[in-house]
Design a protein around this motif. Structure first.
Motif, mmCIF file in Angstrom:
data_model
loop_
_atom_site.group_PDB
_atom_site.id
_atom_site.type_symbol
_atom_site.label_atom_id
_atom_site.label_comp_id
_atom_site.label_asym_id
_atom_site.label_seq_id
_atom_site.Cartn_x
_atom_site.Cartn_y
_atom_site.Cartn_z
ATOM 1 N N PRO A 44 0.731 -1.382 0.001
ATOM 2 C CA PRO A 44 0.012 0.137 -0.130
ATOM 3 C C PRO A 44 0.769 1.254 -0.046
ATOM 4 N N VAL A 45 2.027 1.223 0.567
ATOM 5 C CA VAL A 45 2.716 2.445 0.788
ATOM 6 C C VAL A 45 3.580 2.684 -0.883
ATOM 7 N N ALA A 46 3.848 1.781 -1.484
ATOM 8 C CA ALA A 46 4.365 1.971 -2.532
ATOM 9 C C ALA A 46 3.747 2.660 -3.784
ATOM 10 N N TYR A 47 2.290 2.832 -3.572
ATOM 11 C CA TYR A 47 1.541 3.471 -4.459
ATOM 12 C C TYR A 47 1.710 5.240 -4.386
ATOM 13 N N PHE A 48 2.142 5.575 -2.982
ATOM 14 C CA PHE A 48 2.253 6.632 -2.707
ATOM 15 C C PHE A 48 3.588 7.244 -2.754
ATOM 16 N N LYS A 49 4.594 6.319 -2.496
ATOM 17 C CA LYS A 49 6.001 6.608 -2.330
ATOM 18 C C LYS A 49 6.660 6.324 -3.861
ATOM 19 N N GLN A 50 6.329 5.228 -4.488
ATOM 20 C CA GLN A 50 6.776 4.862 -5.670
ATOM 21 C C GLN A 50 5.978 5.261 -6.950
ATOM 22 N N GLY A 51 4.702 5.598 -6.680
ATOM 23 C CA GLY A 51 3.953 6.126 -7.733
ATOM 24 C C GLY A 51 3.393 4.885 -8.469
ATOM 25 N N LYS A 52 3.697 3.697 -7.958
ATOM 26 C CA LYS A 52 3.157 2.351 -8.922
ATOM 27 C C LYS A 52 2.880 1.353 -7.979
ATOM 28 N N ALA A 53 2.240 0.438 -8.689
ATOM 29 C CA ALA A 53 1.713 -0.810 -7.823
ATOM 30 C C ALA A 53 3.091 -1.761 -7.803
ATOM 31 N N VAL A 54 3.299 -1.965 -6.699
ATOM 32 C CA VAL A 54 4.569 -3.037 -6.238
ATOM 33 C C VAL A 54 4.148 -4.354 -5.615
ATOM 34 N N LYS A 55 4.419 -5.342 -5.983
ATOM 35 C CA LYS A 55 3.984 -6.468 -5.124
ATOM 36 C C LYS A 55 4.725 -6.619 -3.814
ATOM 37 N N GLY A 56 3.996 -6.828 -2.868
ATOM 38 C CA GLY A 56 4.700 -7.017 -1.474
ATOM 39 C C GLY A 56 5.175 -8.445 -1.436
ATOM 40 N N VAL A 102 -17.126 -4.577 -5.845
ATOM 41 C CA VAL A 102 -16.419 -5.069 -6.796
ATOM 42 C C VAL A 102 -14.947 -5.315 -6.716
ATOM 43 N N SER A 103 -14.468 -6.415 -7.039
ATOM 44 C CA SER A 103 -13.113 -6.493 -7.147
ATOM 45 C C SER A 103 -12.381 -5.720 -8.107
ATOM 46 N N VAL A 104 -11.005 -5.674 -7.670
ATOM 47 C CA VAL A 104 -10.023 -4.592 -8.528
ATOM 48 C C VAL A 104 -8.932 -5.304 -9.156
ATOM 49 N N ASN A 105 -8.463 -4.386 -9.976
ATOM 50 C CA ASN A 105 -7.053 -4.611 -10.576
ATOM 51 C C ASN A 105 -6.035 -3.730 -9.657
ATOM 52 N N PRO A 106 -5.285 -4.411 -8.742
ATOM 53 C CA PRO A 106 -4.439 -3.391 -8.010
ATOM 54 C C PRO A 106 -3.318 -2.609 -8.671
ATOM 55 N N GLU A 107 -3.440 -2.806 -9.941
ATOM 56 C CA GLU A 107 -2.505 -1.962 -10.822
ATOM 57 C C GLU A 107 -3.159 -1.001 -11.590
ATOM 58 N N THR A 108 -4.583 -0.959 -11.188
ATOM 59 C CA THR A 108 -5.458 0.240 -11.659
ATOM 60 C C THR A 108 -6.069 1.119 -10.385
ATOM 61 N N PHE A 109 -5.083 2.240 -10.352
ATOM 62 C CA PHE A 109 -5.419 3.015 -9.150
ATOM 63 C C PHE A 109 -5.259 4.587 -9.355
ATOM 64 N N LYS A 110 -5.616 5.343 -8.219
ATOM 65 C CA LYS A 110 -5.313 6.821 -8.409
ATOM 66 C C LYS A 110 -5.196 7.125 -6.794
ATOM 67 N N ILE A 111 -4.319 8.141 -6.676
ATOM 68 C CA ILE A 111 -4.077 8.823 -5.404
ATOM 69 C C ILE A 111 -4.775 10.307 -5.773
ATOM 70 N N LYS A 112 -5.605 10.580 -4.891
ATOM 71 C CA LYS A 112 -6.420 11.768 -4.834
ATOM 72 C C LYS A 112 -6.539 12.338 -3.467
#
Length: 152
Positions: free
Chosen positions: A41-53, A103-113
């Motif tokens: 969850p932190v990678a979305y903010f700190k790296q700007g992308k979806a990263v597997k943990g 509804v389920s998601v694709n974790p690589e499709t996201f937005k930070i707002k």
């Protein structure tokens, strides 16, 4: 008598925590109690992308398990978990606002707002992030209201 009273207080307090955990586990989008399909969850903010943990770098926050790609991300999360948790329990933000559905998601499709993580369904030529962007403020208001009803 004091020991019995103390024991009852402890049991009552613990049952309150477990009820909160169970509520989160019931309403969050989880696979074996793991959020975001194991994405960090932190990678979305700190790296700007979806990263597997990694399974070796985990935190359980109120019953929900999060994986992290690196120890520093785990430390960021521990300092402020609510900042990094996905909105609407990790369910599709568009569906939550449009039809009040989980509804389920694709974790690589996201937005930070506004400092918050929103996840979206994206499969079979249907990327709900595109639909979300067309009416973001209206859908966000509806999704917030719908989610608040679900978790009450």
């Amino acid at each position: 008598m004091k020991k019995l009273l103390f024991l009852l207080i402890v049991l009552f307090a613990l049952s309150g925590f477990s009820q909160k955990d169970n509520k989160r586990l019931t309403h969050f989008n989880l696979e074996k109690n793991v959020a975001i399909q194991g994405y960090d969850p932190v990678a979305y903010f700190k790296q700007g992308k979806a990263v597997k943990g990694k399974k070796e770098i985990t935190v359980s926050h109120e019953g929900v398990v999060y994986y992290f790609s690196m120890p520093v991300n785990k430390e960021y999360f521990l300092k402020n978990p609510s900042k990094f948790e996905p909105q609407y329990g990790g369910w599709c933000a568009f569906a939550m606002g449009d039809s009040n559905e989980k509804v389920s998601v694709n974790p690589e499709t996201f937005k930070i707002k506004n400092g918050k993580l929103y996840l979206f369904y994206n499969a079979f030529f249907n990327n709900t992030l595109k639909s979300w962007n067309k009416n973001e403020s209206g859908l966000m208001m509806k999704a917030d209201a719908n989610w608040n009803k679900i978790v009450k």
